[in-house]
Structure formats: C-alpha cells, structure tokens
Design a protein around this motif. Structure first.
Motif, PDB file in Angstrom:
ATOM      1  N   THR A 184       2.850  12.333  -8.078  1.00  0.00           N
ATOM      2  CA  THR A 184       2.849  11.453  -6.913  1.00  0.00           C
ATOM      3  C   THR A 184       3.524  10.126  -7.265  1.00  0.00           C
ATOM      4  O   THR A 184       4.342   9.618  -6.486  1.00  0.00           O
ATOM      5  N   LEU A 185       3.226   9.576  -8.424  1.00  0.00           N
ATOM      6  CA  LEU A 185       3.875   8.337  -8.870  1.00  0.00           C
ATOM      7  C   LEU A 185       5.387   8.535  -8.979  1.00  0.00           C
ATOM      8  O   LEU A 185       6.154   7.656  -8.573  1.00  0.00           O
TER       9      LEU A 185
ATOM     10  N   ILE B 219       5.505  -1.022  -6.263  1.00  0.00           N
ATOM     11  CA  ILE B 219       5.004  -0.838  -7.630  1.00  0.00           C
ATOM     12  C   ILE B 219       5.561  -1.890  -8.582  1.00  0.00           C
ATOM     13  O   ILE B 219       4.859  -2.378  -9.467  1.00  0.00           O
ATOM     14  N   LEU B 220       6.812  -2.257  -8.399  1.00  0.00           N
ATOM     15  CA  LEU B 220       7.471  -3.178  -9.337  1.00  0.00           C
ATOM     16  C   LEU B 220       7.473  -4.630  -8.871  1.00  0.00           C
ATOM     17  O   LEU B 220       8.072  -5.485  -9.534  1.00  0.00           O
TER      18      LEU B 220
ATOM     19  N   GLU C 204       0.858  -1.186   0.000  1.00  0.00           N
ATOM     20  CA  GLU C 204       0.000   0.000   0.000  1.00  0.00           C
ATOM     21  C   GLU C 204       0.892   1.233   0.000  1.00  0.00           C
ATOM     22  O   GLU C 204       1.846   1.310   0.766  1.00  0.00           O
ATOM     23  N   LEU C 205       0.585   2.165  -0.881  1.00  0.00           N
ATOM     24  CA  LEU C 205       1.284   3.444  -0.933  1.00  0.00           C
ATOM     25  C   LEU C 205       0.263   4.549  -0.691  1.00  0.00           C
ATOM     26  O   LEU C 205      -0.858   4.479  -1.192  1.00  0.00           O
TER      27      LEU C 205
ATOM     28  N   THR D  95      11.465   6.544  -4.410  1.00  0.00           N
ATOM     29  CA  THR D  95      11.766   6.048  -3.066  1.00  0.00           C
ATOM     30  C   THR D  95      11.887   4.528  -3.127  1.00  0.00           C
ATOM     31  O   THR D  95      10.929   3.850  -3.509  1.00  0.00           O
ATOM     32  N   PRO D  96      13.039   3.971  -2.765  1.00  0.00           N
ATOM     33  CA  PRO D  96      13.271   2.529  -2.958  1.00  0.00           C
ATOM     34  C   PRO D  96      12.182   1.617  -2.376  1.00  0.00           C
ATOM     35  O   PRO D  96      11.741   0.685  -3.063  1.00  0.00           O
ATOM     36  N   ASP D  97      11.736   1.849  -1.151  1.00  0.00           N
ATOM     37  CA  ASP D  97      10.715   0.977  -0.564  1.00  0.00           C
ATOM     38  C   ASP D  97       9.395   1.047  -1.335  1.00  0.00           C
ATOM     39  O   ASP D  97       8.701   0.046  -1.501  1.00  0.00           O
ATOM     40  N   MET D  98       9.056   2.234  -1.768  1.00  0.00           N
ATOM     41  CA  MET D  98       7.807   2.411  -2.514  1.00  0.00           C
ATOM     42  C   MET D  98       7.920   1.846  -3.925  1.00  0.00           C
ATOM     43  O   MET D  98       6.976   1.262  -4.441  1.00  0.00           O
TER      44      MET D  98
END
Length: 175
Positions: free
Chosen positions: A129-130, A143-144, A117-118, A136-139
């Motif tokens: 925002t994307l 996504i990936l 969850e972001l 940001t590495p954790d975010m």
C-alpha cells in the motif's frame, strides 16, 4: 518378485519424489492471479505499524526530510476513519456523519496542524500500500511533506480479509 524388480521400483519411486510440480495460483476471470488475503493477526499489529513508519522514515531521509513519530491522537483519528470507511463500504475522505479530516483530528484532541490523509481499500500489505501511495505524486507529497513531524496510522480488516488503511500526517501549528 526378484530383487532387480524391487530395486528398480524403489529407484523409480525415489526419482518421482524428486520431480517438481509447479502449483499455479488460482486465477480470476481476467486471467490474473487472485489476491492473497493478508491477515494481520493481533500479535503483529505493532510490527505492522512500525514497519510502515520505518519505511516512511527511510523514504523521507532519502529526500532530506526529518523523520516522523507516531502521535496517539492521529492514530485514533486514523483508526476511527478506517472503521468508518468499512461501514460505508467505500474509500473516501468523509466520515459517515459528513466529517472531514479536520473534524476527526479535532474530536480526538490533536493540537497540531493536520496536513494530509491517505486512504486505501485493498487486500495488500502495508508495504504494498505504501508503494502505491509513493507511486502517486499527490500521495507522495503527503508522505514527504517537510512540514510533517507526526504520523497517525491505522487499519480495519474485515472478516473477508479486505483492509481499510488510513494514514494521517500532522505538524506544528506555527510553521
């Protein structure tokens, strides 16, 4: 007035219309431009959601990950959380009732496995925002994530223009 005066006046008037006046955006106390309000009108809601999905799938494709598809239950969980963050006036991963992502996706009947969850509290567009999330590495990992196959995305916009974005990913239970 003679003709020369009228002619010169007209030429000066025409020349003055050609000058460019640079309008400076309003500045905040820090000297930086104030954010512009990004108003998402009702007619563009689908466009916003699919623009984000297309952008995410382009990023995933460049990394060799399969594309995501929208899931109605994940969209509902994201919408609930976006509104709830606005009510609480803070961006965080817990609902006002103490609920977590697992609780929220369970309540909407999601049968897959929630993966990430972001969230964001901003005046920025979905693509800005994307870009922050990807930066940001954790975010970026959310996504990936190659195990993700589905996406929920929603937002809540306050009357002052502040937007509460929520993105939820999920996948099959058996990976």
């Amino acid at each position: 007035m003679d003709r020369r005066t009228v002619l010169i006046s007209c030429m000066l008037l025409l020349l003055s219309a050609c000058s460019t006046v640079e309008i400076q955006p309003p500045l905040g106390p820090d000297g930086k431009p104030l954010p512009k309000v990004y108003a998402v009108d009702k007619q563009e809601e689908g466009v916003v959601a699919y623009r984000l999905l297309d952008s995410i799938n382009t990023l995933r494709s460049s990394r060799g990950a399969a594309p995501l598809v929208f899931n109605a239950a994940l969209n509902a969980a994201a919408a609930t959380h976006s509104r709830d963050m606005s009510v609480q006036n803070r961006p965080w991963h817990f609902g006002s009732d103490g609920s977590s992502l697992l609780d929220r996706v369970g309540r909407v009947g999601y049968t897959g496995k929630p993966l990430g969850e972001l969230i964001s509290e901003t005046y920025e567009t979905e693509l800005e925002t994307l870009a922050t999330w990807i930066g940001t590495p954790d975010m970026r990992t959310v996504i990936l994530d190659p195990n993700a196959t589905e996406l929920g995305f929603a937002w809540f916009q306050e009357p002052n223009g502040k937007i509460w974005w929520t993105l939820v990913t999920g996948g099959p239970r058996n990976f």
